[in-house]
Write a protein that holds these residues in place. Structure first.
Motif: not given
Length: 79
Positions: A14, A17-19, A22-23, A38, A40-41, A47, A69
């Motif tokens: 991604l 982008y950073r997650v 938690d996923i 998830l 993204t910050s 997403h 989260s």
């Protein structure tokens, strides 16, 4: 008995982008196959991906970004 190591079926980048947080995964469509959620910050999006890594949908909130989260639950059915 020796257990097998898990195998990677697919990988998804991604970048840039950073997650955030938690996923999570859940069967959101009721078809017996889980979707992956998830946030993204960097772009503030939520997403939802299918089990094969393809996009199911992407949600962009009207606020700046998600602040925590993502949680998933299924309430009890009520008559």
């Amino acid at each position: 008995m020796r257990s097998q190591e898990p195998k990677v079926k697919w990988e998804r980048r991604l970048t840039p982008y950073r997650v955030m947080g938690d996923i999570n995964w859940a069967d959101l469509t009721g078809d017996g196959r889980p979707q992956i959620l998830l946030a993204t910050s960097n772009d503030g999006r939520l997403h939802c991906m299918n089990g094969d890594g393809t996009d199911a949908w992407i949600f962009t909130p009207k606020v700046e970004r998600f602040a925590s989260s993502i949680s998933v639950c299924q309430p009890d059915a009520r008559d």
